[in-house]
Design a protein around this motif. Structure first.
Motif, PDB file in Angstrom:
ATOM      1  N   LYS A  49     -18.834 -13.750 135.891  1.00 45.86           N
ATOM      2  CA  LYS A  49     -19.367 -12.532 136.506  1.00 45.86           C
ATOM      3  C   LYS A  49     -20.577 -12.018 135.730  1.00 45.86           C
ATOM      4  N   THR A  50     -20.472 -11.986 134.407  1.00 51.43           N
ATOM      5  CA  THR A  50     -21.559 -11.473 133.564  1.00 51.43           C
ATOM      6  C   THR A  50     -22.797 -12.356 133.632  1.00 51.43           C
ATOM      7  N   GLU A  51     -22.598 -13.665 133.535  1.00 51.91           N
ATOM      8  CA  GLU A  51     -23.738 -14.583 133.461  1.00 51.91           C
ATOM      9  C   GLU A  51     -24.302 -14.984 134.816  1.00 51.91           C
ATOM     10  N   ASN A  52     -23.470 -14.968 135.858  1.00 51.17           N
ATOM     11  CA  ASN A  52     -23.920 -15.469 137.154  1.00 51.17           C
ATOM     12  C   ASN A  52     -23.845 -14.439 138.275  1.00 51.17           C
ATOM     13  N   GLY A  53     -23.033 -13.418 138.115  1.00 46.02           N
ATOM     14  CA  GLY A  53     -22.897 -12.393 139.146  1.00 46.02           C
ATOM     15  C   GLY A  53     -21.535 -12.416 139.805  1.00 46.02           C
ATOM     16  N   PRO A  54     -21.170 -11.311 140.447  1.00 41.64           N
ATOM     17  CA  PRO A  54     -19.837 -11.185 141.041  1.00 41.64           C
ATOM     18  C   PRO A  54     -19.534 -12.197 142.140  1.00 41.64           C
ATOM     19  N   LYS A  55     -20.557 -12.642 142.885  1.00 40.65           N
ATOM     20  CA  LYS A  55     -20.283 -13.604 143.974  1.00 40.65           C
ATOM     21  C   LYS A  55     -19.758 -14.925 143.406  1.00 40.65           C
ATOM     22  N   TYR A  56     -20.204 -15.287 142.211  1.00 42.91           N
ATOM     23  CA  TYR A  56     -19.733 -16.533 141.590  1.00 42.91           C
ATOM     24  C   TYR A  56     -18.272 -16.399 141.157  1.00 42.91           C
ATOM     25  N   LYS A  57     -17.931 -15.239 140.596  1.00 45.08           N
ATOM     26  CA  LYS A  57     -16.541 -15.015 140.182  1.00 45.08           C
ATOM     27  C   LYS A  57     -15.620 -15.042 141.400  1.00 45.08           C
ATOM     28  N   GLU A  58     -16.013 -14.336 142.471  1.00 36.93           N
ATOM     29  CA  GLU A  58     -15.212 -14.305 143.696  1.00 36.93           C
ATOM     30  C   GLU A  58     -15.067 -15.709 144.285  1.00 36.93           C
ATOM     31  N   TYR A  59     -16.153 -16.467 144.271  1.00 32.76           N
ATOM     32  CA  TYR A  59     -16.137 -17.827 144.793  1.00 32.76           C
ATOM     33  C   TYR A  59     -15.163 -18.693 143.985  1.00 32.76           C
ATOM     34  N   ALA A  60     -15.244 -18.610 142.666  1.00 31.22           N
ATOM     35  CA  ALA A  60     -14.356 -19.402 141.798  1.00 31.22           C
ATOM     36  C   ALA A  60     -12.894 -19.071 142.080  1.00 31.22           C
ATOM     37  N   LEU A  61     -12.576 -17.791 142.163  1.00 32.98           N
ATOM     38  CA  LEU A  61     -11.185 -17.386 142.437  1.00 32.98           C
ATOM     39  C   LEU A  61     -10.718 -17.849 143.809  1.00 32.98           C
ATOM     40  N   GLN A  62     -11.579 -17.718 144.784  1.00 33.22           N
ATOM     41  CA  GLN A  62     -11.225 -18.128 146.153  1.00 33.22           C
ATOM     42  C   GLN A  62     -10.969 -19.627 146.200  1.00 33.22           C
ATOM     43  N   ARG A  63     -11.868 -20.416 145.585  1.00 34.23           N
ATOM     44  CA  ARG A  63     -11.716 -21.876 145.598  1.00 34.23           C
ATOM     45  C   ARG A  63     -10.526 -22.331 144.748  1.00 34.23           C
ATOM     46  N   ALA A  64     -10.205 -21.576 143.698  1.00 33.65           N
ATOM     47  CA  ALA A  64      -9.107 -21.943 142.792  1.00 33.65           C
ATOM     48  C   ALA A  64      -7.743 -21.624 143.376  1.00 33.65           C
ATOM     49  N   GLN A  65      -7.669 -20.739 144.347  1.00 33.35           N
ATOM     50  CA  GLN A  65      -6.390 -20.238 144.847  1.00 33.35           C
ATOM     51  C   GLN A  65      -5.428 -21.350 145.258  1.00 33.35           C
ATOM     52  N   LYS A  66      -5.905 -22.338 145.994  1.00 38.18           N
ATOM     53  CA  LYS A  66      -5.001 -23.404 146.436  1.00 38.18           C
ATOM     54  C   LYS A  66      -4.470 -24.198 145.248  1.00 38.18           C
ATOM     55  N   TYR A  67      -5.271 -24.360 144.198  1.00 37.03           N
ATOM     56  CA  TYR A  67      -4.813 -25.088 143.009  1.00 37.03           C
ATOM     57  C   TYR A  67      -3.835 -24.252 142.191  1.00 37.03           C
ATOM     58  N   ILE A  68      -3.987 -22.950 142.263  1.00 40.17           N
ATOM     59  CA  ILE A  68      -3.012 -22.061 141.621  1.00 40.17           C
ATOM     60  C   ILE A  68      -1.676 -22.177 142.360  1.00 40.17           C
ATOM     61  N   GLU A  69      -1.739 -22.157 143.681  1.00 41.15           N
ATOM     62  CA  GLU A  69      -0.523 -22.276 144.487  1.00 41.15           C
ATOM     63  C   GLU A  69       0.161 -23.636 144.298  1.00 41.15           C
ATOM     64  N   GLU A  70      -0.612 -24.677 144.017  1.00 41.12           N
ATOM     65  CA  GLU A  70      -0.062 -26.016 143.796  1.00 41.12           C
ATOM     66  C   GLU A  70       0.328 -26.251 142.330  1.00 41.12           C
ATOM     67  N   HIS A  71       0.194 -25.202 141.496  1.00 37.17           N
ATOM     68  CA  HIS A  71       0.533 -25.255 140.072  1.00 37.17           C
ATOM     69  C   HIS A  71      -0.301 -26.286 139.306  1.00 37.17           C
ATOM     70  N   LEU A  72      -1.560 -26.410 139.707  1.00 33.95           N
ATOM     71  CA  LEU A  72      -2.511 -27.270 139.001  1.00 33.95           C
ATOM     72  C   LEU A  72      -3.452 -26.429 138.137  1.00 33.95           C
ATOM     73  N   LEU A  73      -3.623 -25.166 138.523  1.00 33.80           N
ATOM     74  CA  LEU A  73      -4.376 -24.183 137.747  1.00 33.80           C
ATOM     75  C   LEU A  73      -3.516 -22.941 137.607  1.00 33.80           C
ATOM     76  N   TYR A  74      -3.827 -22.145 136.589  1.00 33.19           N
ATOM     77  CA  TYR A  74      -3.155 -20.858 136.445  1.00 33.19           C
ATOM     78  C   TYR A  74      -4.096 -19.873 135.772  1.00 33.19           C
ATOM     79  N   LEU A  75      -3.815 -18.599 135.954  1.00 36.40           N
ATOM     80  CA  LEU A  75      -4.585 -17.539 135.317  1.00 36.40           C
ATOM     81  C   LEU A  75      -3.817 -17.032 134.109  1.00 36.40           C
ATOM     82  N   ASP A  76      -4.506 -16.937 132.996  1.00 37.19           N
ATOM     83  CA  ASP A  76      -3.947 -16.355 131.777  1.00 37.19           C
ATOM     84  C   ASP A  76      -4.903 -15.252 131.378  1.00 37.19           C
TER      85      ASP A  76
END
Length: 169
Positions: A115-142
């Motif tokens: 968000k700081t280096e690229n802007g809020p749209k990049y952070k939102e995009y990363a979270l949106q694209r990561a969601q399915k991998y979070i649901e599949e337990h391949l990624l997680y948020l800490d």
């Protein structure tokens, strides 16, 4: 075959862990407190300067590489010329590289840094694209960090590619 490669990867991870090594990056191991400073700097996208033929430099926005011919390099330096090619990275390039390198490491990807280096749209995009991998337990948020799970580390490069942003700046 993917199944065999994953089985070998899991054996490697287990054996290295049993020997007291930590995988600070998918293909790099070290004892806690003894990770390669040079290699870690690359994975964490820290700035560095390369001196000499074929050396590479990175300042966070530009990447440069010196010519690889010793004679031409020495001649250029003697003539007060810097024999270097430079590539300027766009915000999208920097985001994609951070995703690619960060997901391979134990430090993961800081969403606040995106968000700081690229802007809020990049952070939102990363979270949106990561969601399915979070649901599949391949990624997680800490907290602020997006990290690959044990199972996800084997697939980190493919996951990163799916999180890349294309044609946006």
């Amino acid at each position: 075959e993917d199944e065999v490669a994953q089985a070998h990867f899991n054996i490697l991870m287990e054996e290295m862990e049993n020997a007291g090594f930590e995988s600070y990056e998918i293909s790099n191991f070290g004892k806690p407190g003894y990770f390669s400073k040079n290699n870690t700097a690359y994975w964490q996208q820290k700035k560095y300067i390369g001196i000499g033929p074929s050396a590479h430099s990175y300042d966070g926005v530009r990447r440069g590489w010196n010519i690889n011919n010793n004679i031409k390099y020495i001649k250029a330096i003697a003539e007060n010329e810097l024999p270097m090619e430079v590539e300027v990275l766009s915000a999208t390039d920097r985001y994609n590289e951070y995703i690619m390198t960060g997901l391979r490491t134990i430090w993961g990807v800081s969403l606040e840094r995106i968000k700081t280096e690229n802007g809020p749209k990049y952070k939102e995009y990363a979270l949106q694209r990561a969601q399915k991998y979070i649901e599949e337990h391949l990624l997680y948020l800490d907290g602020d960090a997006l990290l690959a799970t044990k199972k996800g580390r084997f697939l980190a490069d493919g996951i990163a590619a799916d999180l890349f942003m294309v044609n946006l700046s």
